[in-house]
Each structure stands twice: as structure tokens, then as C-alpha cells.
Design a protein around this motif. Structure first.
Motif, PDB file in Angstrom:
ATOM      1  N   SER A 511       0.738  -1.092  -0.027  1.00  0.00           N
ATOM      2  CA  SER A 511       0.244  -0.034   0.144  1.00  0.00           C
ATOM      3  C   SER A 511       0.973   1.226   0.032  1.00  0.00           C
ATOM      4  CB  SER A 511      -0.964   0.061   0.987  1.00  0.00           C
ATOM      5  OG  SER A 511      -1.862  -1.262   1.320  1.00  0.00           O
ATOM      6  N   GLY A 512       1.890   1.145   0.820  1.00  0.00           N
ATOM      7  CA  GLY A 512       2.611   2.395   0.892  1.00  0.00           C
ATOM      8  C   GLY A 512       1.993   3.762   1.238  1.00  0.00           C
ATOM      9  N   TYR A 513       1.196   3.706   2.336  1.00  0.00           N
ATOM     10  CA  TYR A 513       0.465   4.901   2.791  1.00  0.00           C
ATOM     11  C   TYR A 513       1.329   5.910   3.583  1.00  0.00           C
ATOM     12  CZ  TYR A 513      -2.579   7.714   5.576  1.00  0.00           C
ATOM     13  OH  TYR A 513      -3.213   8.694   6.155  1.00  0.00           O
ATOM     14  N   THR A 514       0.933   7.122   3.129  1.00  0.00           N
ATOM     15  CA  THR A 514       1.267   8.451   3.885  1.00  0.00           C
ATOM     16  C   THR A 514       0.398   9.449   3.736  1.00  0.00           C
ATOM     17  OG1 THR A 514       3.221   9.527   4.946  1.00  0.00           O
ATOM     18  CG2 THR A 514       3.024   9.404   2.607  1.00  0.00           C
ATOM     19  N   ALA A 515       0.622  10.581   4.263  1.00  0.00           N
ATOM     20  CA  ALA A 515       0.096  11.995   3.863  1.00  0.00           C
ATOM     21  C   ALA A 515       1.066  12.856   3.714  1.00  0.00           C
ATOM     22  CB  ALA A 515      -0.959  12.349   4.983  1.00  0.00           C
ATOM     23  N   LEU A 516       1.345  13.378   2.457  1.00  0.00           N
ATOM     24  CA  LEU A 516       2.655  14.113   2.214  1.00  0.00           C
ATOM     25  C   LEU A 516       2.539  15.487   2.855  1.00  0.00           C
ATOM     26  CD1 LEU A 516       3.550  13.681  -1.777  1.00  0.00           C
ATOM     27  CD2 LEU A 516       4.677  12.546   0.526  1.00  0.00           C
ATOM     28  N   VAL A 517       3.531  15.807   3.698  1.00  0.00           N
ATOM     29  CA  VAL A 517       3.287  17.084   4.347  1.00  0.00           C
ATOM     30  C   VAL A 517       4.078  18.121   3.740  1.00  0.00           C
ATOM     31  CG1 VAL A 517       2.613  16.457   6.808  1.00  0.00           C
ATOM     32  CG2 VAL A 517       4.838  16.047   6.021  1.00  0.00           C
ATOM     33  N   ALA A 518       5.118  18.078   3.208  1.00  0.00           N
ATOM     34  CA  ALA A 518       5.938  18.944   2.604  1.00  0.00           C
ATOM     35  C   ALA A 518       6.136  18.710   0.860  1.00  0.00           C
ATOM     36  CB  ALA A 518       7.504  19.061   3.226  1.00  0.00           C
ATOM     37  N   GLY A 519       6.660  19.849   0.331  1.00  0.00           N
ATOM     38  CA  GLY A 519       6.696  19.847  -1.133  1.00  0.00           C
ATOM     39  C   GLY A 519       7.862  19.206  -1.699  1.00  0.00           C
ATOM     40  N   THR A 520       8.317  17.821  -1.272  1.00  0.00           N
ATOM     41  CA  THR A 520       9.242  17.291  -2.106  1.00  0.00           C
ATOM     42  C   THR A 520       9.169  16.740  -3.448  1.00  0.00           C
ATOM     43  OG1 THR A 520      10.318  16.182  -0.044  1.00  0.00           O
ATOM     44  CG2 THR A 520      10.883  14.925  -2.017  1.00  0.00           C
ATOM     45  N   GLU A 521       7.655  16.602  -3.673  1.00  0.00           N
ATOM     46  CA  GLU A 521       7.316  16.301  -5.016  1.00  0.00           C
ATOM     47  C   GLU A 521       6.785  17.625  -5.468  1.00  0.00           C
ATOM     48  OE1 GLU A 521       5.295  12.832  -5.959  1.00  0.00           O
ATOM     49  OE2 GLU A 521       6.788  11.613  -5.355  1.00  0.00           O
ATOM     50  N   ASP A 522       7.348  18.256  -6.534  1.00  0.00           N
ATOM     51  CA  ASP A 522       6.991  19.573  -6.833  1.00  0.00           C
ATOM     52  C   ASP A 522       5.516  19.720  -7.076  1.00  0.00           C
ATOM     53  OD1 ASP A 522       8.572  21.944  -7.638  1.00  0.00           O
ATOM     54  OD2 ASP A 522       7.343  21.698  -9.619  1.00  0.00           O
ATOM     55  N   GLY A 523       4.989  20.755  -6.214  1.00  0.00           N
ATOM     56  CA  GLY A 523       3.500  21.361  -6.350  1.00  0.00           C
ATOM     57  C   GLY A 523       2.877  20.854  -5.247  1.00  0.00           C
ATOM     58  N   ILE A 524       3.308  19.773  -4.349  1.00  0.00           N
ATOM     59  CA  ILE A 524       2.300  19.353  -3.257  1.00  0.00           C
ATOM     60  C   ILE A 524       2.740  20.307  -2.025  1.00  0.00           C
ATOM     61  CG2 ILE A 524       2.008  17.696  -1.684  1.00  0.00           C
ATOM     62  CD1 ILE A 524       2.735  15.883  -4.039  1.00  0.00           C
ATOM     63  N   LYS A 525       1.698  21.071  -1.746  1.00  0.00           N
ATOM     64  CA  LYS A 525       1.918  22.035  -0.544  1.00  0.00           C
ATOM     65  C   LYS A 525       1.159  21.541   0.908  1.00  0.00           C
ATOM     66  CE  LYS A 525       4.748  25.033  -2.471  1.00  0.00           C
ATOM     67  NZ  LYS A 525       5.449  24.142  -3.253  1.00  0.00           N
ATOM     68  N   GLU A 526      -0.081  21.090   0.391  1.00  0.00           N
ATOM     69  CA  GLU A 526      -1.050  20.692   1.649  1.00  0.00           C
ATOM     70  C   GLU A 526      -1.043  19.178   1.743  1.00  0.00           C
ATOM     71  OE1 GLU A 526      -3.815  22.512   3.695  1.00  0.00           O
ATOM     72  OE2 GLU A 526      -1.774  23.686   3.544  1.00  0.00           O
ATOM     73  N   PRO A 527      -1.222  18.805   3.073  1.00  0.00           N
ATOM     74  CA  PRO A 527      -1.174  17.179   3.489  1.00  0.00           C
ATOM     75  C   PRO A 527      -2.235  16.508   2.340  1.00  0.00           C
ATOM     76  CG  PRO A 527      -1.308  18.404   5.386  1.00  0.00           C
ATOM     77  CD  PRO A 527      -1.376  19.454   4.159  1.00  0.00           C
ATOM     78  N   THR A 528      -1.864  15.576   2.082  1.00  0.00           N
ATOM     79  CA  THR A 528      -2.987  14.627   1.264  1.00  0.00           C
ATOM     80  C   THR A 528      -2.782  13.110   1.480  1.00  0.00           C
ATOM     81  OG1 THR A 528      -2.244  16.075  -0.387  1.00  0.00           O
ATOM     82  CG2 THR A 528      -4.371  15.034  -0.985  1.00  0.00           C
TER      83      THR A 528
END
Ligand SMILES: Nc1ncnc2c1ncn2[C@@H]1O[C@H](COP(=O)(O)OP(=O)(O)OP(=O)(O)O)[C@@H](O)[C@H]1O
Ligand SMILES: O=C([O-])CC(=O)C(=O)O
Ligand SMILES: [Ca+2]
Ligand SMILES: [Mn+2]
Length: 675
Positions: A511-528
Motif C-alpha cells: 500500500s505504501g501509505y502516508t500523507a505528504l506534508v512537505a513539497g518534496t514532489e513539486d507542487g504538493i503543499k497541503e497534506p493529502t
């Protein structure tokens, strides 16, 4: 220093002194009245210090400057006249081979031969620095019909030292500064994180069969011809420059499966980054380096051509496994090189029966190895860097028949909100030689403000692994005892720690679940909420179940225990609760390492069916079951169901695959949430 102190120390420093006391004797001896004579000589020892050192042995300023730098010592000790003869010969031969090899690396595909390359900094020619020209194997006669590019030399700076790279960066690359801790602050440009949507992999007859393609796969196809177009674009760009940087280094501390990599780049920042992140060859190893197994062409400042087939933006990161090459256009984010090579390892290693892992790894004094899986920002680097244990690596590993080995020679730590108290070893690793990406610092004191997100939230420090005092060098260890899956759960419903059976470990690994918190992947700013197979879908090349089957087999064989640790929210979802204190997570991890947590009393949770401990010394018991920390119990239940639904939906694509022997596949499918 205060003025009074200055005055009282005046004589010692041989400074001027107007104090009449000091000069009384001088005045008396000359027999003159009025203002005392200005004292310019140090009185102590009665020695005239201006003349105490012999004069410099140089006649001119240029000569003086030439004395400052001594030649690096030869890499191979020369003993006896006979070997000296052979060494001189082979040294020349080696230089020639190196030039040919680099010329071949930079060869244009349309002009058939490599460019004329010359070793050394073009700016240093006047200093009488020895430059070695390519000895052309082909006949070269400049005529009017020859293009300008073949009339020019490409200078290459080969495996420069950190000090030399600092000088290059500061002199030529805007945004490069030395911070007060000695690190080199750099800007990665418009991209401050990876661009996974711009990654392309050449699909040919072999890779079509072998690799994972289609929905969910990170491998977006590109044809060979388009790759060559991008390669030519990158190579032409690099050859058009005054100079390029060349790094020849290794990947994988397991000597049997070591890979030789060459990185050709345009920026000192990129060269220093890779110097820190890959394994640094000894001078002897460099002599025998020969032809690299894989080459990166980093032309990141130059865009790809959007009219080129398959290009959807001006950024393109292209991997060609058959040619053993990677081309970077349109992004200067250095992490692309590191993770690009990781993708290559995710192809090469499983072919040899070795499991490649997006994990941190450390080992205790008793030899107990722990792996830390997790997506970006979940704590691999933070938790594997543990003052009470030896660090094997923070991000990329191999698990073979021999045990574990780090792929890299350095660490890449997030530094947003970094504090000396919470992460002392990482803090202290930020010193001379370390690359500090996209941080903000005081314009005068050059003190870094780790809280400042003005450039990006994904601020990073890249340092050689030996900057961590208790690094385990060589970075290898025995078979893992604990496999810790990290998730930063922004929903705040996963327990801080759960003990997993093998099927659950596999379910959550896939599954490899998490909620991204920071923008390591360009464009992601809010946790999802994010699901990324094997905790690194962006880097895997084969189908996730291939890696999962290998992990299951190895965990079973070596009796490793699986754990799921939530390094994310407690007391409610993001916006309501707060992130679990790092100090608590560390206590939990300590209890896993020591074996104490295995002996705790457990209860089973609803929906996910996790085994959670009733108590852990040092951690408030009520937080161990998240339901206790939520004020609104209904909201908790709903959020838990919502997350369970997301897990279920994500796993649908894997239901038709067989994983491992016997009944494991059915067990894994049954190990998901039930609601
Ligand atoms: N309870 C916690 N456990 C772990 N990390 C925490 C916790 N609370 C806050 N943090 C912070 O979360 C971040 C974890 O980042 P880290 O560099 O360890 O990520 P990573 O898994 O190594 O990611 P990447 O693969 O991108 O390098 C750090 O900045 C750390 O200070
Ligand atoms: O690759 C990067 O930029 C940082 C990293 O380790 C990851 O995202 O897993
Ligand atoms: Ca990391
Ligand atoms: Mn990583």
C-alpha cells in the motif's frame, strides 16, 4: 573587543602606543621633550619581529602565488626505479585513457566522434596549470567546413574536492554562499522538488517485457529516438559551455554488486551534491575506474523542447537502461540525480536476486539491524540517525544474501524546522562540505533560519555519511531483525505503533501509505493521503509485487518483525490534532530495537486489526490508542472508515497478483482493513 582592552594590549600586538608610561625610556634616551615618540616595535624579548622570519623565496608575485599550492601527492606510491618507470608510463597512458573516456561520454550522436576535451579549469590557463589535451585517435584537421563546436575545447573538472567546488560555486553560480556553519548554501532554481510526472523511461523490446507499465506505474514511456533527441540536446548544451564537471563514483557498499557511475553536470552545486551522496572512490580505486556502468547527463539549466514527442513540459528526466544513460533537462533539483540512480538500482539489483529498498537503516551495538521504510518526510533520515546506534544509511539500501548494504555514500536530510536539540547529529553534520539547498539565511551573519520557508518547505542538507559520528563504515550490516514501516498519518487515526504479522507487513508495504506534508514532489503543499507502492513507487521499475515477494521471503527466512509507526498526527486530523512528538516516536523506536516492545501486552484494534501495546514506558498510555485522543468520537470513527476505504480502493489493482509461496497472497488480501 573593547577600546580599553585594545589599548592595554597595545604593546603586545606591536601596535602604536601613545601611553607616556610605556615610552618614558625612549623619550629619556633620545633626550627630547614634548610628545613621546611613537613606538612601533614590540618591546618584549627585545627582538625586532619585522625581520624575524626569513624572506619569502619568491622574486615575483606570480612566483609567490605558485608557492601557495603544492601538487597533490601521487595516488600510487612509487617504489624502486623499475616500478617508477612503469608508473610514469602508465600514468601517461591513464591520462590518455581518461581523456578518451570522457570524450566518448560527451560524444555527439550526429558527429560520431567525441569533442576535444581538456582537463582543468579554463580560468587557470594563465596560471601555468598543466592541462592535458585529448590525444585524438581520429584525424583532426580544422577546415572551414568544420562546425564551430568542433573547433572548441570542452574543459572538464574531474572529481574536484569540496573546497575546489565551493570556489567554483561561489565564483560562478548565483545564489551560492558560505553559511556561518561552513556549509555551501545553493539555490536549485525554479524546481525545489522532484518532478515525477516528467520522468520518462525508454520502452524497447526488453523493457517492454520486464518493466512495470501502465496505470500506477512511474515509468512513463518514451521511444529510443526521442531519448536520443534529448540526449543530443543535453550533450550539445554541455559541450557549448566553457567547462563541465565530471564525477566518477560508486553506488552500493556491497563490493560484489558495486556500480560505477559517471555524472556530467554543468554546476559545481551538482558535482558537490553527488560527491556527497555517492560513494567516493579512493585515489587507487579511481585509477582503475575504467568505463562507467551508468552515465548521467545533467543539463538541468537547459529546457527540453516541448515540440519533441512525449514531452508535456519543459522538464524531462529520461532513463535509457539499454544505453545505461540518463538525461536531465529543465530541472536543477539535485535530488533527480540521486533518485534517478536509485531507479536504475531498482532495475539492476532485483535482476541479481537482490532487493532494493527505499529505506533508512541502522544497527545496534549487538548487531540488530532495523530497516525504516516510508515515503518522503515520514522520518527515515530522522529516525535512522540515532545517537545510540550505528547509521548504515538514511534512504536507499539493498538486502542480499549477505545482509544489508547502503547504496549511497551520503545523507539527504530535510531541514525545515531543524533544531539542535531534537536532531543534534544532523545539526552537527551541517558544516564545511555540506550542500544546503534552498535555505534562507541572514544576509550579514549568514546564519541559517531553518524555520523560513520563503524558498520552499523542502529545504535539504546533503552531507557525506561520515559526517554522522556513529556512521557504520563500510555501510553494511547483517540481516534485519526489525522492519519498521513509517507513515505520517495526517488523518490522525493510525496508532503511534502497531505490531504487524507478515501478511499485514506485506499489505502495508504494498500500500505504501502516508500523507505528504512537505513539497518534496513539486507542487504538493497541503497534506493529502498518498499511496505509493513499496513506499517508493516513484522509483521502482518492476511491478510492486516483485519487490513485495522478495521482502516476504527475506523477512520469513530471517525472522524479522514488522511494525507500523505513525509519525504523523495525534489528537485529530491535520488542522485539529498535532504531530506526534519526535521524543515519543524515538522512545517507541528504542523499545522496538531493544526487544522490550515485543514483550508488551497488546490489544487488537477495530477496522485495521492492528496489535497495539497497552503501555510503553515514557509514552503517555492514552495516546497509544488514537480513539482516546479525539474529543469527537464520531469524527474519529468516520475518519477511520474513510481512511480504510481509501486503503481498500487503492489495493484493488493488486488483487490479481500472486505474491510469494503457499497461501501468502490470500493472507495479504485478508490483512487489509475490515469494515
Ligand atoms: N514524530 C516524528 N517522527 C519523525 N519525524 C518527525 C516527527 N515529528 C516531526 N518530524 C520531522 O519530520 C521530518 C522527517 O523527515 P525525514 O528527513 O526523516 O524524511 P525521510 O523519510 O528521510 O524523507 P526523504 O525520503 O524525502 O528523505 C523531519 O523534518 C523531522 O524533524
Ligand atoms: O528524492 C528526493 O528529493 C528526496 C527523497 O529522498 C525522496 O523524495 O524520497
Ligand atoms: Ca531522507
Ligand atoms: Mn527518499
Amino acid at each position: 573587543m573593547s577600546d580599553t582592552k585594545m589599548a592595554s594590549n597595545g604593546t603586545e600586538n606591536a601596535e602604536f602606543s601613545f601611553t607616556s608610561n610605556n615610552n618614558a625610556s625612549t623619550s629619556a634616551s633620545t633626550g627630547r621633550k614634548g610628545l613621546p615618540k611613537i613606538q612601533t616595535q614590540k618591546k618584549t624579548n627585545d627582538v625586532c619581529h619585522d625581520d624575524s622570519t626569513p624572506p619569502v623565496k619568491a622574486q615575483t608575485i606570480d612566483e609567490l602565488h605558485s608557492l601557495q599550492k603544492k601538487r597533490s601527492t601521487p595516488t600510487t606510491p612509487i617504489t624502486g626505479t623499475q616500478s617508477a618507470f612503469f608508473t610514469t608510463l602508465s600514468e601517461e597512458e591513464r591520462q590518455k585513457q581518461q581523456l578518451q573516456s570522457i570524450s566518448a561520454s560527451l560524444a555527439s550522436l550526429t558527429r560520431e566522434t567525441g569533442p576535444k576535451v581538456v582537463k582543468g579549469d579554463p580560468a587557470r590557463k594563465s596560471e601555468g596549470q598543466k592541462v592535458t589535451l585529448t590525444s585524438h585517435s581520429h584525424h583532426f584537421t580544422p577546415t572551414i567546413s568544420v562546425s564551430d563546436s568542433s573547433l572548441k575545447f570542452t574543459h572538464f573538472l574531474y572529481n574536484l574536492s569540496p573546497a575546489e567546488l565551493y570556489e567554483q560555486a561561489i565564483k560562478y553560480e548565483k545564489g551560492s554562499f558560505i553559511t556561518s556553519n561552513g556549509a555551501l548554501a545553493t539555490l536549485s532554481g525554479a524546481k525545489t522538488g522532484r518532478s515525477p510526472r516528467d520522468k520518462r523511461v525508454v520502452k524497447d523490446k526488453t523493457t517492454e517485457e520486464e518493466l512495470w507499465w501502465g496505470k500506477g506505474s512511474p515509468n512513463i514511456e518514451m521511444d529510443e529516438q526521442t531519448f536520443l533527441v534529448n540526449r543530443e540536446r543535453a550533450v550539445d548544451y554541455l559541450n557549448s559551455l566553457e567547462k563541465v564537471f565530471v564525477n566518477d563514483q560508486f553506488l552500493n557498499w556491497d563490493l560484489e554488486h558495486r556500480i560505477k557511475v559517471r555524472i556530467v553536470s554543468a554546476r559545481a552545486y551538482h558535482s558537490l551534491f553527488m560527491h556527497n551522496m555517492c560513494i567516493r572512490p579512493t585515489p587507487e580505486e579511481l585509477e582503475d575506474f575504467g568505463t562507467p556502468d551508468f552515465t548521467i547527463y545533467n543539463a538541468g539549466q537547459f529546457p527540453c523542447n516541448r515540440y519533441t514527442h512525449y514531452m508535456t513540459s519543459s522538464t524531462s528526466i529520461d532513463i535509457n537502461l539499454a544505453r545505461r544513460e540518463m538525461v536531465i533537462l529543465g530541472t536543477q533539483y539535485a535530488g533527480e540525480m540521486k533518485k534517478g540512480l536509485f531507479s536504475v538500482m531498482h532495475y539492476l539489483m532485483p535482476k541479481r536476486g537482490i532487493l532494493s529498498l527505499h529505506s533508512g537503516c541502522n544497527v545496534g551495538k549487538d548487531g540488530d539491524v532495523a530497516l525504516f521504510f516510508g515515503l518522503s518526510g515520514t522520518g527515515k533520515t530522522t529516525l535512522s540517525t540515532d545517537h545510540n546506534r550505528y547509521l548504515i544509511g538514511d534512504d536507499e539500501h539493498c538486502w542480499s544474501e549477505n545482509g544489508v548494504s547502503n547504496i549511497e555514500g551520503g545523507c539527504y536530510a530535510k531541514c525545515i524546522d531543524l533544531s539542535r536539540e531534537k536532531e543534534p547529529d544532523i545539526w552537527n553534520a551541517i558544516k564545511f562540505g555540506t550542500v544546503l539547498e534552498n535555505v534562507v539565511f541572514d544576509e550579514h551573519t549568514r546564519e541559517v533560519d531553518y524555520v523560513d520557508k520563503s524558498v520552499t518547505e523542502n529545504t535539504r542538507a546533503a552531507y557525506p555519511i561520515e559526517y554522522i559520528p556513529n556512521a557504520k563504515i563500510p555501510c553494511v550490516g547483517p540481516h534485519p531483525k526489525n522492519v519498521i514501516l513509517l507513515a505520517c498519518d495526517a488523518f490522525g487515526v493510525l496508532p503511534p505503533v502497531s505490531k504487524l504479522n507478515l501478511a499485514q507487513t506485506m499489505y502495508h508495504f504494498i500500500s505504501g501509505y502516508t500523507a505528504l506534508v512537505a513539497g518534496t514532489e513539486d507542487g504538493i503543499k497541503e497534506p493529502t493521503a498518498t499511496f505509493s507502492a513499496c513506499f517508493g513507487a516513484a522509483f521502482i521499475m518492476l511491478h510492486p509485487t516483485r519487490y513485495a515477494a522478495m521482502l516476504a521471503e527475506k523477512m520469513q527466512k530471517h525472522r524479522a518483525t514488522g511494525w507500523l509507526v505513525n509519525t504523523g498526527w495525534s489528537g485529530g486530523s491535520y488542522g485539529f490534532g498535532s504531530r506526534i512528538k519526535l521524543a515519543y516516536t524515538r522512545i517507541i523506536i528504542d523499545a522496538i530495537h531493544s526487544g522490550n516492545l515485543l514483550k508488551a501486552n497488546y490489544k487488537k484494534t477495530e477496522v485495521f486489526g492492528f496489535e497495539i501495546p497497552i503501555e510503553i514506558e515514557g509514552v503517555p498510555s492514552e495516546i497509544l490508542d488514537p480513539v482516546n485522543t479525539w474529543l469527537d468520537k464520531m469524527a474519529y470513527k468516520n475518519t477511520l472508515s474513510k481512511l480504510a476505504g481509501l486503503f481498500k480502493k487503492n489495493f484493488e489493482v493488486f488483487t490479481n497478483y500472486k505474491i510469494g509461496k503457499d497461501k501468502l497472497t490470500e493472507e495479504i488480501l485478508a490483512a487489509g482493513p475490515v469494515f
